[in-house]
Design a protein around this motif. Sequence first.
Motif, PDB file in Angstrom:
ATOM      1  N   PHE A  11       0.856  -1.175   0.000  1.00 28.17           N
ATOM      2  CA  PHE A  11       0.000   0.000   0.000  1.00 28.17           C
ATOM      3  C   PHE A  11       0.897   1.232   0.000  1.00 28.17           C
ATOM      4  O   PHE A  11       1.806   1.342   0.822  1.00 28.17           O
ATOM      5  N   THR A  12       0.668   2.150  -0.932  1.00 28.50           N
ATOM      6  CA  THR A  12       1.496   3.350  -0.990  1.00 28.50           C
ATOM      7  C   THR A  12       0.793   4.568  -0.412  1.00 28.50           C
ATOM      8  O   THR A  12       1.459   5.516   0.000  1.00 28.50           O
ATOM      9  N   GLU A  13      -0.521   4.561  -0.397  1.00 26.32           N
ATOM     10  CA  GLU A  13      -1.235   5.686   0.193  1.00 26.32           C
ATOM     11  C   GLU A  13      -2.662   5.268   0.522  1.00 26.32           C
ATOM     12  O   GLU A  13      -3.184   4.311  -0.044  1.00 26.32           O
ATOM     13  N   ALA A  14      -3.228   5.972   1.453  1.00 30.19           N
ATOM     14  CA  ALA A  14      -4.625   5.754   1.828  1.00 30.19           C
ATOM     15  C   ALA A  14      -5.234   7.114   2.120  1.00 30.19           C
ATOM     16  O   ALA A  14      -4.584   7.996   2.684  1.00 30.19           O
ATOM     17  N   THR A  15      -6.468   7.280   1.713  1.00 29.43           N
ATOM     18  CA  THR A  15      -7.141   8.557   1.873  1.00 29.43           C
ATOM     19  C   THR A  15      -8.497   8.347   2.520  1.00 29.43           C
ATOM     20  O   THR A  15      -9.244   7.457   2.123  1.00 29.43           O
TER      21      THR A  15
END
Length: 155
Positions: A71-75
Motif C-alpha cells: 500500500f502506498t497511500e490511503a485517503t
Amino acid sequence: MAETPQVTRSLLSAPLPQIIERLGISIAQAQAALDRNSIELAKAMSETEVEIGDRTYNLLSLGFVPAFYSFTEATVEAKLSFQVSESTETSVNVGVQVGVQYGVFMAAASVDVGYARKFSVSAEGMSSIAARLVSLPPPEIFTDLLKREYQQDIS
C-alpha cells in the motif's frame, strides 16, 4: 433555533481519530495478508516442478518469483454539510361591516391576526476511503538467495 447548536455539535463530534486509527490498522492487517500470500506463493513455486529435457526444475530455479504488493497511500475523505433556515410569516385580515336597517345603525369589525415561525434543519454526510496498491519487485535478498541456491542447477 435550539436545533442548530445540537446539529453543529453532532457534526463536530464525528469520530475522525477513530476512523483514521481503524484505517491504519486495516491497512496493516491487509499488508500482512498480502505478505503471507506472497510467501505461500513462493513455497508453492518451490514445490512446482517442470521437466525440461531430462532434468527437473522448480519454478523458482527457472526465475519465477511471486508478486509482492504494498500500500502506498490511503485517503479518508469526509464531507459534512448542514443547512439551517428560519422563516416568519405574519398575516392580518381586517373586516368591517356596516349596516342600517329600519333606523338602526349596526357596525361590526373583525380582526384576524396570524403569526407563524418555521425552522428547518438538515444535515448530510458522505465519506469515502481509498487505498492505492502497487506491485513491487521481490526483495533483493530473496532474489540473491535464489540465484545462489539454484545457480548450479541451471548450469
